[in-house]
Write a protein that holds these residues in place. Structure first.
Motif, PDB file in Angstrom:
ATOM      1  N   SER A  98      48.080  40.697  39.163  1.00 48.65           N
ATOM      2  CA  SER A  98      47.340  39.572  38.586  1.00 48.65           C
ATOM      3  C   SER A  98      48.254  38.658  37.789  1.00 48.65           C
ATOM      4  O   SER A  98      48.163  37.422  37.889  1.00 48.65           O
ATOM      5  CB  SER A  98      46.215  40.090  37.682  1.00 48.65           C
ATOM      6  OG  SER A  98      45.259  40.814  38.402  1.00 48.65           O
ATOM      7  N   SER A 145      41.512  38.599  34.940  1.00 40.50           N
ATOM      8  CA  SER A 145      41.922  39.130  36.244  1.00 40.50           C
ATOM      9  C   SER A 145      42.624  40.473  36.075  1.00 40.50           C
ATOM     10  O   SER A 145      43.707  40.552  35.493  1.00 40.50           O
ATOM     11  CB  SER A 145      42.850  38.136  36.948  1.00 40.50           C
ATOM     12  OG  SER A 145      43.200  38.614  38.232  1.00 40.50           O
ATOM     13  N   ILE A 201      38.645  38.652  47.151  1.00 42.37           N
ATOM     14  CA  ILE A 201      38.731  38.934  45.718  1.00 42.37           C
ATOM     15  C   ILE A 201      37.403  39.517  45.233  1.00 42.37           C
ATOM     16  O   ILE A 201      36.328  39.148  45.713  1.00 42.37           O
ATOM     17  CB  ILE A 201      39.096  37.648  44.948  1.00 42.37           C
ATOM     18  CG1 ILE A 201      40.449  37.126  45.434  1.00 42.37           C
ATOM     19  CG2 ILE A 201      39.134  37.902  43.457  1.00 42.37           C
ATOM     20  CD1 ILE A 201      41.587  38.127  45.380  1.00 42.37           C
ATOM     21  N   GLY A 233      39.246  40.663  40.307  1.00 48.38           N
ATOM     22  CA  GLY A 233      40.512  41.340  40.615  1.00 48.38           C
ATOM     23  C   GLY A 233      40.688  41.545  42.103  1.00 48.38           C
ATOM     24  O   GLY A 233      39.758  41.362  42.893  1.00 48.38           O
ATOM     25  N   ALA A 234      41.892  41.924  42.471  1.00 50.60           N
ATOM     26  CA  ALA A 234      42.174  42.340  43.841  1.00 50.60           C
ATOM     27  C   ALA A 234      41.933  43.847  43.939  1.00 50.60           C
ATOM     28  O   ALA A 234      42.144  44.586  42.969  1.00 50.60           O
ATOM     29  CB  ALA A 234      43.610  42.003  44.211  1.00 50.60           C
ATOM     30  N   ASP A 258      45.738  39.913  49.788  1.00 50.31           N
ATOM     31  CA  ASP A 258      45.024  39.593  48.554  1.00 50.31           C
ATOM     32  C   ASP A 258      45.830  38.779  47.548  1.00 50.31           C
ATOM     33  O   ASP A 258      45.250  38.076  46.717  1.00 50.31           O
ATOM     34  CB  ASP A 258      44.495  40.878  47.909  1.00 50.31           C
ATOM     35  CG  ASP A 258      43.404  41.518  48.765  1.00 50.31           C
ATOM     36  OD1 ASP A 258      42.640  40.760  49.392  1.00 50.31           O
ATOM     37  OD2 ASP A 258      43.326  42.758  48.819  1.00 50.31           O
ATOM     38  N   TYR A 297      45.079  35.266  48.552  1.00 53.12           N
ATOM     39  CA  TYR A 297      43.744  34.890  48.097  1.00 53.12           C
ATOM     40  C   TYR A 297      43.723  34.619  46.584  1.00 53.12           C
ATOM     41  O   TYR A 297      43.083  33.674  46.115  1.00 53.12           O
ATOM     42  CB  TYR A 297      42.742  35.995  48.416  1.00 53.12           C
ATOM     43  CG  TYR A 297      42.298  36.070  49.859  1.00 53.12           C
ATOM     44  CD1 TYR A 297      42.138  34.921  50.636  1.00 53.12           C
ATOM     45  CD2 TYR A 297      42.004  37.303  50.443  1.00 53.12           C
ATOM     46  CE1 TYR A 297      41.708  34.996  51.954  1.00 53.12           C
ATOM     47  CE2 TYR A 297      41.570  37.394  51.757  1.00 53.12           C
ATOM     48  CZ  TYR A 297      41.426  36.234  52.512  1.00 53.12           C
ATOM     49  OH  TYR A 297      41.002  36.313  53.817  1.00 53.12           O
ATOM     50  N   LEU A 298      44.407  35.477  45.834  1.00 48.06           N
ATOM     51  CA  LEU A 298      44.374  35.372  44.376  1.00 48.06           C
ATOM     52  C   LEU A 298      45.009  34.067  43.908  1.00 48.06           C
ATOM     53  O   LEU A 298      44.440  33.339  43.085  1.00 48.06           O
ATOM     54  CB  LEU A 298      45.104  36.580  43.761  1.00 48.06           C
ATOM     55  CG  LEU A 298      44.731  36.982  42.334  1.00 48.06           C
ATOM     56  CD1 LEU A 298      43.237  37.232  42.197  1.00 48.06           C
ATOM     57  CD2 LEU A 298      45.499  38.243  41.942  1.00 48.06           C
ATOM     58  N   GLU A 299      46.198  33.752  44.438  1.00 44.30           N
ATOM     59  CA  GLU A 299      46.842  32.507  44.020  1.00 44.30           C
ATOM     60  C   GLU A 299      46.015  31.296  44.442  1.00 44.30           C
ATOM     61  O   GLU A 299      45.857  30.334  43.687  1.00 44.30           O
ATOM     62  CB  GLU A 299      48.256  32.390  44.600  1.00 44.30           C
ATOM     63  CG  GLU A 299      49.057  31.302  43.895  1.00 44.30           C
ATOM     64  CD  GLU A 299      49.935  30.464  44.814  1.00 44.30           C
ATOM     65  OE1 GLU A 299      50.659  29.601  44.293  1.00 44.30           O
ATOM     66  OE2 GLU A 299      49.897  30.673  46.037  1.00 44.30           O
ATOM     67  N   PHE A 309      43.118  30.878  42.044  1.00 42.29           N
ATOM     68  CA  PHE A 309      43.560  30.394  40.740  1.00 42.29           C
ATOM     69  C   PHE A 309      43.895  28.899  40.772  1.00 42.29           C
ATOM     70  O   PHE A 309      43.521  28.148  39.868  1.00 42.29           O
ATOM     71  CB  PHE A 309      44.781  31.187  40.266  1.00 42.29           C
ATOM     72  CG  PHE A 309      44.505  32.615  39.884  1.00 42.29           C
ATOM     73  CD1 PHE A 309      43.223  33.046  39.576  1.00 42.29           C
ATOM     74  CD2 PHE A 309      45.538  33.546  39.825  1.00 42.29           C
ATOM     75  CE1 PHE A 309      42.968  34.364  39.220  1.00 42.29           C
ATOM     76  CE2 PHE A 309      45.305  34.856  39.454  1.00 42.29           C
ATOM     77  CZ  PHE A 309      44.010  35.270  39.159  1.00 42.29           C
TER      78      PHE A 309
END
Length: 471
Positions: free
Chosen positions: A262, A341, A367, A429-430, A446, A449-451, A454
């Motif tokens: 994260s 996160s 996510i 979270g992932a 993931d 996906y997370l970036e 964000f």
């Protein structure tokens, strides 16, 4: 169906691998973040000095060199129409720490005394090649200084007990005090090979707490004489580098995925030029805290006044020329949003009964929004709805997670930040396997996906109707 950009995802994971391999302590995490922020045009601030902030500016500061906050000021910052878009994560992970007096020996073997930090799966630390990294505090010309240290060769090991010597072969429950003692040398080998014992005459009180062999390694690498060292903050870590695995290399295996995964992708997002658009009036921010794994109650933890105080400081400096009322600041707080996160528990194929049957989230499938109606997570219907709108705009799939009613639930910085600031907060979270193991597992997809989520949050949040936040 549009093909998923897997090469882009792997490029991001490779960057994460480089980061996590070097980030062997919260001190190293913060140092690596500072490097990337500086290269991206961010200016370092010091909490003990006066700040000068401007519209369109990019800044960061640290506390204790283990917590780091970075923020960008909107080009169109308006004190009467602003807020904070915050992503929070943490820099620490469960680990073994070197004890203040580390000398131990047993039956001719030299060992180190350790302290457990956080709720680690300590049995996973056995039979791993370990090393040490952290911060050295020393005095030079009557000035207190600190320097990072990371011994990059295998140095220690906690050997397992042979199955033939155990009384219960179906379980392994080591005693954390008597069995969790790393070995790093054997006296008989030193005698046999003629290795000279270090001179121990005239040592300082600090030097008497640790084996001179070990302190000499610090001196060899850093150039700091052992007699100048005042104290050390050192963390044990696994020497094995991160790696891919799986038939299609779809999984990643590494130490400290919780929660450097994260932290790293939050760092990428705030330094991504796409997050910083010309029409922004809000302030983008990341807060990467120390001590989440032990309750966050420290000057640099999420349960401190760090965020509240510095949001007020930032707002007051930026709005000073406009003579804005205090009322405008609290209005800005109620327009703000915080994403907490941290990692989530992917369905485990060997222990599927441990997961709530309607909320079995998976790695590489999106996510996770984490919900707990007993406030172990800060998510509610409003924060969830806002996050889903952002995720839909970013084309990022979302999964829902709750624990079983007969299972305990971990917590995050989310509820602490929400209660300390009054800011609407969501926990996400992932998904991963093996949380708090010395080697954890996550999905290749993931990080991408997370970036993406964000960056979209920074781009789109202030365009969302905020009326529900003030109710």
């Amino acid at each position: 169906m549009k093909q998923f950009p897997i090469q882009q995802a792997r490029t991001l994971v490779n960057e994460f691998f480089d980061f996590v391999a070097k980030a062997v302590s919260p001190f190293h995490v913060t140092s690596l973040c500072k490097e990337r922020l500086a290269k991206s045009g961010f200016t370092e601030l010091n909490e003990t000095e006066n700040w000068k902030l401007e519209k369109g500016g990019k800044y960061f500061f640290t506390r204790n060199l283990t917590t780091i906050v970075a923020f960008t000021v909107g080009q169109q910052f308006d004190p009467n129409n602003t807020g904070f878009k915050i992503i929070g994560a943490h820099t620490d992970s469960p680990c073994l720490r070197l004890a203040p007096v580390s000398k131990l020996d047993s039956n001719g073997f030299l060992q180190t005394c350790v302290s457990t930090y956080g709720g680690g799966l300590w049995h996973t630390w056995f039979d791993r090649e370990l090393t040490l990294g952290g911060r050295i505090i020393f005095k030079k010309e009557n000035v207190f200084q600190s320097q990072l240290f990371h011994y990059q060769q295998p140095l220690l090991k906690i050997p397992n007990l042979a199955i033939h010597l155990t009384t219960d072969r179906n379980s392994f429950a080591p005693n954390n005090e008597s069995n969790l003692r790393p070995v790093f040398a054997q006296e008989a080998y030193q005698t046999l090979t003629g290795i000279q014992k270090p001179n121990t005459e005239g040592l300082t009180s600090f030097e008497n707490k640790h084996y001179k062999y070990f302190l000499n390694l610090i001196t060899e690498q850093t150039g700091i004489p052992t007699s100048d060292i005042l104290d050390i903050d050192l963390y044990f870590s696994d020497c094995q580098p991160p790696s891919y695995f799986g038939l299609n290399q779809e999984f990643i295996s590494a130490a400290r995925i919780d929660n450097l995964f994260s932290s790293f992708f939050a760092l990428l997002a705030i330094t991504n030029p796409e997050s910083f658009t010309e029409d922004q009036t809000f302030i983008n921010m990341i807060c990467l805290y120390d001590h989440e794994e032990v309750g966050s109650q420290s000057a640099q933890g999420a349960d401190s006044s760090l965020l509240s105080n510095n949001m007020k400081r930032i707002y007051d400096i930026l709005s000073n020329a406009n003579h804005t009322s205090t009322d405008s600041f609290y209005k800005a707080i109620q327009k703000s949003f915080l994403i907490s996160s941290d990692m989530a528990h992917s369905i485990h194929p060997n222990y599927s009964d441990k997961h709530q049957q309607n909320h079995r989230v998976k790695m590489n499938e999106g996510i996770v929004i984490k919900v707990n109606h007993n406030q172990r997570y800060a998510t509610d219907g409003v924060s969830s709805a806002i996050l889903r709108v952002v995720a839909q705009s970013a084309n990022v799939p979302i999964q829902d997670f709750i624990v079983k009613n007969d299972s305990p639930c971990g917590s995050t910085i989310g509820p602490l930040q929400a209660s300390n600031t009054g800011i609407k907060t969501i926990d996400i979270g992932a998904a991963q396997w093996g949380m708090h193991s010395i080697r954890e597992t996550a999905g290749v997809v993931d990080g991408y996906y997370l970036e993406k989520l964000f960056v979209e949050f920074y781009k789109q949040y202030e365009k969302i109707d905020h009326k529900l936040l003030g109710i």
